[in-house]
Motif scaffolding. Structure first.
Motif, PDB file in Angstrom:
ATOM      1  N   GLY A  63       0.810  -1.213   0.000  1.00  0.00           N
ATOM      2  CA  GLY A  63       0.000   0.000   0.000  1.00  0.00           C
ATOM      3  C   GLY A  63       0.844   1.263   0.000  1.00  0.00           C
ATOM      4  O   GLY A  63       0.322   2.372   0.110  1.00  0.00           O
ATOM      5  N   LEU A  64       2.160   1.119  -0.145  1.00  0.00           N
ATOM      6  CA  LEU A  64       3.048   2.281  -0.083  1.00  0.00           C
ATOM      7  C   LEU A  64       2.726   3.294  -1.178  1.00  0.00           C
ATOM      8  O   LEU A  64       2.666   4.497  -0.910  1.00  0.00           O
ATOM      9  CB  LEU A  64       4.515   1.844  -0.166  1.00  0.00           C
ATOM     10  CG  LEU A  64       5.561   2.936  -0.005  1.00  0.00           C
ATOM     11  CD1 LEU A  64       5.397   3.680   1.324  1.00  0.00           C
ATOM     12  CD2 LEU A  64       6.965   2.342  -0.104  1.00  0.00           C
ATOM     13  N   ASN A  65       2.488   2.843  -2.395  1.00  0.00           N
ATOM     14  CA  ASN A  65       2.139   3.783  -3.475  1.00  0.00           C
ATOM     15  C   ASN A  65       0.836   4.510  -3.168  1.00  0.00           C
ATOM     16  O   ASN A  65       0.722   5.720  -3.369  1.00  0.00           O
ATOM     17  CB  ASN A  65       2.023   3.057  -4.815  1.00  0.00           C
ATOM     18  CG  ASN A  65       3.348   2.599  -5.351  1.00  0.00           C
ATOM     19  OD1 ASN A  65       4.398   3.150  -5.033  1.00  0.00           O
ATOM     20  ND2 ASN A  65       3.319   1.560  -6.172  1.00  0.00           N
ATOM     21  N   ALA A  66      -0.150   3.783  -2.656  1.00  0.00           N
ATOM     22  CA  ALA A  66      -1.429   4.398  -2.312  1.00  0.00           C
ATOM     23  C   ALA A  66      -1.256   5.410  -1.178  1.00  0.00           C
ATOM     24  O   ALA A  66      -1.810   6.507  -1.221  1.00  0.00           O
ATOM     25  CB  ALA A  66      -2.439   3.321  -1.918  1.00  0.00           C
ATOM     26  N   PHE A  67      -0.472   5.035  -0.181  1.00  0.00           N
ATOM     27  CA  PHE A  67      -0.231   5.920   0.965  1.00  0.00           C
ATOM     28  C   PHE A  67       0.419   7.231   0.512  1.00  0.00           C
ATOM     29  O   PHE A  67      -0.013   8.322   0.884  1.00  0.00           O
ATOM     30  CB  PHE A  67       0.645   5.203   1.990  1.00  0.00           C
ATOM     31  CG  PHE A  67       1.041   6.073   3.146  1.00  0.00           C
ATOM     32  CD1 PHE A  67       0.146   6.338   4.163  1.00  0.00           C
ATOM     33  CD2 PHE A  67       2.310   6.630   3.209  1.00  0.00           C
ATOM     34  CE1 PHE A  67       0.514   7.148   5.232  1.00  0.00           C
ATOM     35  CE2 PHE A  67       2.672   7.433   4.273  1.00  0.00           C
ATOM     36  CZ  PHE A  67       1.775   7.696   5.280  1.00  0.00           C
TER      37      PHE A  67
END
Length: 129
Positions: A63-67
Motif C-alpha cells: 500500500g506504499l504507493n497508495a499511501f
C-alpha cells in the motif's frame, strides 16, 4: 505465501518473498523507489495535466504507493480516485511491523486504514482521496 520484512538502504521497509526470490520494492530504498517512480514521475505529472485523477494499481502490495498518493493528493488538493487489486493481501501482523521505525510523515494507522477498506466500495480517506 510466506513474506519476510526487510530493511532497505534508505531506511524504509519492504517485503521479501523467499519462494520467488523477489522483493516488493528496490533493496536500495522502498520509499525512494515509490516516491521517484510512482509519485514524482507519475502522479505529479498527471496532476499538472488533469483536475481529477483516477488511478488503477495492479498489485496493491504494502500500500506504499497508495499511501504516498493519498498524502500528495491532499498536499496538492487534487481530487484522486485510487483503485487497486491484490491477489495476496498481507497479514495485519506484517503490516503492523512495516515501517514502524520510519521517521517523517509515515503513519502506520493511515496505511492500515487502506488495508481495512471494504472491497468494491468507494471510501473517502481524506477530502482529496
Amino acid at each position: 505465501m510466506k513474506v519476510e520484512l526487510i530493511h532497505t538502504s534508505d531506511g524504509s521497509d519492504s517485503l521479501f518473498v523467499p519462494e520467488l526470490d523477489e522483493t516488493y520494492h528496490s533493496k536500495h530504498g522502498a520509499l525512494t523507489e515509490s516516491q521517484h517512480v510512482f509519485i514524482d514521475n507519475g502522479y505529479i505529472a498527471a496532476s499538472k495535466r488533469f483536475e481529477n485523477i483516477r488511478l488503477f494499481e495492479v498489485g496493491f502490495g504494502t500500500g506504499l504507493n497508495a499511501f504516498l498518493t493519498m498524502q500528495k493528493a491532499k498536499s496538492l488538493q487534487c481530487s484522486t480516485e485510487y483503485n487497486a487489486i491484490e491477489l495476496y493481501p498481507l497479514s495485519k501482523i506484517i503490516l503492523r511491523r512495516f515501517n514502524q521505525n520510519s521517521e517523517g510523515d509515515f503513519n502506520i494507522e493511515a496505511l492500515l486504514s487502506m488495508h481495512n477498506c471494504s472491497w468494491d466500495q468507494l471510501i473517502q480517506l481524506n477530502p482529496y482521496f
